[in-house]
Design a protein around this motif. Sequence first.
Motif, PDB file in Angstrom:
ATOM      1  N   GLN A   1      36.861 -33.260   6.910  1.00  0.00           N
ATOM      2  CA  GLN A   1      37.167 -32.120   5.844  1.00  0.00           C
ATOM      3  C   GLN A   1      37.715 -32.953   4.639  1.00  0.00           C
ATOM      4  OE1 GLN A   1      40.024 -29.740   7.965  1.00  0.00           O
ATOM      5  NE2 GLN A   1      38.755 -29.036   9.345  1.00  0.00           N
ATOM      6  N   GLU A   2      38.448 -33.843   4.812  1.00  0.00           N
ATOM      7  CA  GLU A   2      39.003 -34.790   3.758  1.00  0.00           C
ATOM      8  C   GLU A   2      38.033 -35.467   3.032  1.00  0.00           C
ATOM      9  OE1 GLU A   2      40.871 -39.026   4.222  1.00  0.00           O
ATOM     10  OE2 GLU A   2      42.433 -37.626   4.093  1.00  0.00           O
ATOM     11  N   GLU A   3      36.493 -35.741   3.634  1.00  0.00           N
ATOM     12  CA  GLU A   3      35.762 -36.453   3.094  1.00  0.00           C
ATOM     13  C   GLU A   3      34.817 -35.559   2.138  1.00  0.00           C
ATOM     14  OE1 GLU A   3      34.016 -39.751   1.776  1.00  0.00           O
ATOM     15  OE2 GLU A   3      35.592 -39.686   2.832  1.00  0.00           O
ATOM     16  N   GLU A   4      34.794 -34.249   2.916  1.00  0.00           N
ATOM     17  CA  GLU A   4      34.047 -33.305   2.171  1.00  0.00           C
ATOM     18  C   GLU A   4      34.441 -32.846   0.827  1.00  0.00           C
ATOM     19  OE1 GLU A   4      31.398 -30.923   5.977  1.00  0.00           O
ATOM     20  OE2 GLU A   4      33.527 -30.333   5.308  1.00  0.00           O
ATOM     21  N   ARG A   5      35.886 -32.902   0.875  1.00  0.00           N
ATOM     22  CA  ARG A   5      36.610 -32.303  -0.292  1.00  0.00           C
ATOM     23  C   ARG A   5      36.435 -33.324  -1.264  1.00  0.00           C
ATOM     24  NH1 ARG A   5      40.921 -30.563   3.250  1.00  0.00           N
ATOM     25  NH2 ARG A   5      41.712 -32.803   3.011  1.00  0.00           N
ATOM     26  N   ARG A   6      36.265 -34.586  -1.059  1.00  0.00           N
ATOM     27  CA  ARG A   6      35.967 -35.729  -1.886  1.00  0.00           C
ATOM     28  C   ARG A   6      34.846 -35.752  -2.612  1.00  0.00           C
ATOM     29  NH1 ARG A   6      38.201 -41.034  -0.990  1.00  0.00           N
ATOM     30  NH2 ARG A   6      37.848 -40.637   1.133  1.00  0.00           N
ATOM     31  N   ILE A   7      33.832 -35.325  -1.719  1.00  0.00           N
ATOM     32  CA  ILE A   7      32.577 -35.707  -2.199  1.00  0.00           C
ATOM     33  C   ILE A   7      31.766 -34.181  -2.847  1.00  0.00           C
ATOM     34  CG2 ILE A   7      32.060 -37.366  -0.996  1.00  0.00           C
ATOM     35  CD1 ILE A   7      30.261 -35.251   0.880  1.00  0.00           C
ATOM     36  N   LEU A   8      32.684 -33.009  -2.958  1.00  0.00           N
ATOM     37  CA  LEU A   8      31.968 -31.556  -3.333  1.00  0.00           C
ATOM     38  C   LEU A   8      31.581 -31.860  -4.822  1.00  0.00           C
ATOM     39  CD1 LEU A   8      34.423 -28.952  -1.900  1.00  0.00           C
ATOM     40  CD2 LEU A   8      31.653 -29.238  -1.711  1.00  0.00           C
ATOM     41  N   PRO A   9      32.149 -32.474  -5.532  1.00  0.00           N
ATOM     42  CA  PRO A   9      31.571 -32.647  -7.009  1.00  0.00           C
ATOM     43  C   PRO A   9      30.319 -33.418  -7.133  1.00  0.00           C
ATOM     44  CG  PRO A   9      33.687 -33.405  -6.903  1.00  0.00           C
ATOM     45  CD  PRO A   9      33.434 -33.242  -5.450  1.00  0.00           C
ATOM     46  N   MET A  10      29.995 -34.201  -6.101  1.00  0.00           N
ATOM     47  CA  MET A  10      28.757 -34.953  -6.245  1.00  0.00           C
ATOM     48  C   MET A  10      27.616 -34.758  -5.043  1.00  0.00           C
ATOM     49  SD  MET A  10      31.064 -38.458  -5.133  1.00  0.00           S
ATOM     50  CE  MET A  10      29.393 -39.339  -4.962  1.00  0.00           C
ATOM     51  N   GLN A  11      27.326 -33.736  -4.882  1.00  0.00           N
ATOM     52  CA  GLN A  11      26.308 -33.358  -3.819  1.00  0.00           C
ATOM     53  C   GLN A  11      25.086 -34.018  -3.945  1.00  0.00           C
ATOM     54  OE1 GLN A  11      27.053 -31.624  -0.831  1.00  0.00           O
ATOM     55  NE2 GLN A  11      28.948 -32.289  -1.139  1.00  0.00           N
ATOM     56  N   THR A  12      24.773 -34.308  -5.111  1.00  0.00           N
ATOM     57  CA  THR A  12      23.340 -34.983  -5.357  1.00  0.00           C
ATOM     58  C   THR A  12      23.416 -36.299  -4.408  1.00  0.00           C
ATOM     59  OG1 THR A  12      23.938 -36.123  -7.277  1.00  0.00           O
ATOM     60  CG2 THR A  12      22.874 -33.888  -7.483  1.00  0.00           C
ATOM     61  N   LYS A  13      24.388 -36.802  -4.089  1.00  0.00           N
ATOM     62  CA  LYS A  13      24.456 -38.193  -3.417  1.00  0.00           C
ATOM     63  C   LYS A  13      24.694 -38.080  -1.892  1.00  0.00           C
ATOM     64  CE  LYS A  13      25.955 -41.030  -7.568  1.00  0.00           C
ATOM     65  NZ  LYS A  13      25.512 -39.725  -8.446  1.00  0.00           N
ATOM     66  N   ARG A  14      23.988 -38.784  -1.100  1.00  0.00           N
ATOM     67  CA  ARG A  14      24.195 -38.699   0.077  1.00  0.00           C
ATOM     68  C   ARG A  14      25.445 -39.483   0.559  1.00  0.00           C
ATOM     69  NH1 ARG A  14      19.891 -37.494   3.625  1.00  0.00           N
ATOM     70  NH2 ARG A  14      17.899 -36.916   2.376  1.00  0.00           N
ATOM     71  N   ASN A  15      26.255 -38.808   1.434  1.00  0.00           N
ATOM     72  CA  ASN A  15      27.488 -39.517   1.972  1.00  0.00           C
ATOM     73  C   ASN A  15      27.372 -40.177   3.275  1.00  0.00           C
ATOM     74  OD1 ASN A  15      30.150 -40.073   2.979  1.00  0.00           O
ATOM     75  ND2 ASN A  15      30.868 -39.010   1.296  1.00  0.00           N
ATOM     76  N   ARG A  16      27.166 -41.483   3.520  1.00  0.00           N
ATOM     77  CA  ARG A  16      26.920 -42.162   4.479  1.00  0.00           C
ATOM     78  C   ARG A  16      28.126 -42.152   5.416  1.00  0.00           C
ATOM     79  NH1 ARG A  16      22.103 -44.956   4.311  1.00  0.00           N
ATOM     80  NH2 ARG A  16      22.571 -46.551   5.968  1.00  0.00           N
ATOM     81  N   TYR A  17      29.267 -42.282   4.828  1.00  0.00           N
ATOM     82  CA  TYR A  17      30.273 -42.353   5.703  1.00  0.00           C
ATOM     83  C   TYR A  17      30.574 -40.852   6.495  1.00  0.00           C
ATOM     84  CZ  TYR A  17      35.384 -42.666   7.247  1.00  0.00           C
ATOM     85  OH  TYR A  17      36.452 -42.870   7.751  1.00  0.00           O
ATOM     86  N   LEU A  18      30.462 -39.953   5.777  1.00  0.00           N
ATOM     87  CA  LEU A  18      30.623 -38.505   6.306  1.00  0.00           C
ATOM     88  C   LEU A  18      29.286 -38.450   7.545  1.00  0.00           C
ATOM     89  CD1 LEU A  18      31.632 -35.816   6.347  1.00  0.00           C
ATOM     90  CD2 LEU A  18      29.680 -35.013   4.556  1.00  0.00           C
ATOM     91  N   ALA A  19      28.241 -38.960   7.284  1.00  0.00           N
ATOM     92  CA  ALA A  19      27.123 -38.965   8.427  1.00  0.00           C
ATOM     93  C   ALA A  19      27.720 -39.728   9.485  1.00  0.00           C
ATOM     94  CB  ALA A  19      25.820 -39.469   7.776  1.00  0.00           C
ATOM     95  N   TYR A  20      28.163 -40.786   9.255  1.00  0.00           N
ATOM     96  CA  TYR A  20      28.787 -41.743  10.425  1.00  0.00           C
ATOM     97  C   TYR A  20      29.926 -40.846  11.106  1.00  0.00           C
ATOM     98  CZ  TYR A  20      31.901 -45.414  12.611  1.00  0.00           C
ATOM     99  OH  TYR A  20      32.288 -46.192  13.217  1.00  0.00           O
ATOM    100  N   LEU A  21      30.662 -40.251  10.328  1.00  0.00           N
ATOM    101  CA  LEU A  21      31.792 -39.344  11.199  1.00  0.00           C
ATOM    102  C   LEU A  21      31.108 -38.246  11.946  1.00  0.00           C
ATOM    103  CD1 LEU A  21      34.275 -38.925   8.230  1.00  0.00           C
ATOM    104  CD2 LEU A  21      34.704 -40.300  10.400  1.00  0.00           C
ATOM    105  N   VAL A  22      30.051 -37.630  11.405  1.00  0.00           N
ATOM    106  CA  VAL A  22      29.359 -36.751  12.156  1.00  0.00           C
ATOM    107  C   VAL A  22      28.718 -37.187  13.475  1.00  0.00           C
ATOM    108  CG1 VAL A  22      27.480 -34.787  12.264  1.00  0.00           C
ATOM    109  CG2 VAL A  22      29.038 -35.118  10.197  1.00  0.00           C
ATOM    110  N   LYS A  23      28.240 -38.409  13.450  1.00  0.00           N
ATOM    111  CA  LYS A  23      27.639 -38.906  14.547  1.00  0.00           C
ATOM    112  C   LYS A  23      28.842 -39.507  15.524  1.00  0.00           C
ATOM    113  CE  LYS A  23      23.849 -41.618  11.874  1.00  0.00           C
ATOM    114  NZ  LYS A  23      23.734 -42.817  11.483  1.00  0.00           N
ATOM    115  N   ASN A  24      29.893 -39.895  15.329  1.00  0.00           N
ATOM    116  CA  ASN A  24      31.046 -39.923  16.272  1.00  0.00           C
ATOM    117  C   ASN A  24      31.547 -38.827  16.513  1.00  0.00           C
ATOM    118  OD1 ASN A  24      32.173 -43.001  16.187  1.00  0.00           O
ATOM    119  ND2 ASN A  24      31.132 -42.750  14.342  1.00  0.00           N
ATOM    120  N   LEU A  25      31.467 -37.718  15.853  1.00  0.00           N
ATOM    121  CA  LEU A  25      31.970 -36.238  16.315  1.00  0.00           C
ATOM    122  C   LEU A  25      31.200 -36.120  17.522  1.00  0.00           C
ATOM    123  CD1 LEU A  25      33.604 -33.763  15.809  1.00  0.00           C
ATOM    124  CD2 LEU A  25      31.467 -32.810  14.554  1.00  0.00           C
ATOM    125  N   HIS A  26      29.930 -36.237  17.716  1.00  0.00           N
ATOM    126  CA  HIS A  26      28.871 -36.050  18.826  1.00  0.00           C
ATOM    127  C   HIS A  26      28.748 -37.229  19.715  1.00  0.00           C
ATOM    128  CE1 HIS A  26      28.053 -32.032  17.324  1.00  0.00           C
ATOM    129  NE2 HIS A  26      27.866 -32.543  16.184  1.00  0.00           N
TER     130      HIS A  26
END
Length: 334
Positions: free
Chosen positions: A226-251
């Motif tokens: 949630q913290e990472e999503e709040r940070r990147i909301l203004p820049m949705q055109t860029k892929r957030n690789r750290y967020l993807a890393y967190l989602v992988k770890n979530l599963h």
Amino acid sequence: MKPVHWRDCIPCFDALTEKIKIGVLITGSDIQTAIQRCTAGHAGSDDLVLGVPSSSIAYLEYLFYQAGGPYSPDFEWIAIIIQIFFRSNPDLQHLINLNAADALANMVLNKRGRLKFLISDQVELWIILEWWERFGLIPVSGRQVLDAILNKPTIKDRIENGDPLLIMRLLDVFPEYADEINPCGYDRETLLSHAGTITKPPSERRYHHVFITAQKAGRDIHSLIQEEERRILPMQTKRNRYLAYLVKNLHGNCCQICSVMGEETTGPVEVHHIIPLSEQGKDLAENMLTLCVPHHQAVHAGTIIVKKEDETVIIQTRDKTWSLPPNNRVNSYV
């Protein structure tokens, strides 16, 4: 005489920074006086570098080091202190502006420099460049930073010779210049296979360190997402690789389609955007699915259908359908 080094003043600088944080010290003159007290008695503390006291440079180096990078937990509030410090010290701004692009280039290359933010991917660079302007420094573009890197001795030769770690590092930070950075078009697996004992790209090693540090501090993975999503909301055109890393770890680094099919995931997992970014899909956890390479290929080939209906993720094969909650409603595997 060598200039004073910030590591010699850490306890006093820690206390000084805390006072700025809570508003005890608010003016530039108060901060400068406190810095001079911290460095008094240290060799070189009274020296000047282009009109800037060595003690001020030492404190700035301390702040950069303590801030880490945008993924680091203390980055935001320390960046605000850096902003206050810069705004009250025009001579210091001028000194940094003399070699701004080169300083940022060294951060990307993870070189030993006097100013050290951690820049591991495009998102971190984007955030640093935004803060750079907030600091009152001359704006620098990503292209200028890349040019400063390419102008360094041996860098172009290393790229032409296929240096895997350098190419992976630059691809993570400057994906829009992939043709220039990776002229041979090596894929990630090939680069890793040529990297010797290194099994993960530099950015993923950074993500792992940040994630483990957060876990040790008692942070829940959902709060990190949630913290990472709040940070990147203004820049949705860029892929957030750290967020993807967190989602992988979530599963648990497992393929979600393998899981619903009762299969074991083998090999690496990738993040699939349920609604593609090219179709205005968001780079948010709820729009992501972790997939093994075969299932990811099957989704793109259309033999497995993945779609969202209301607040549910639907997975369809020729003869079966499964429903999954989106990632913002998933229990953590870690």
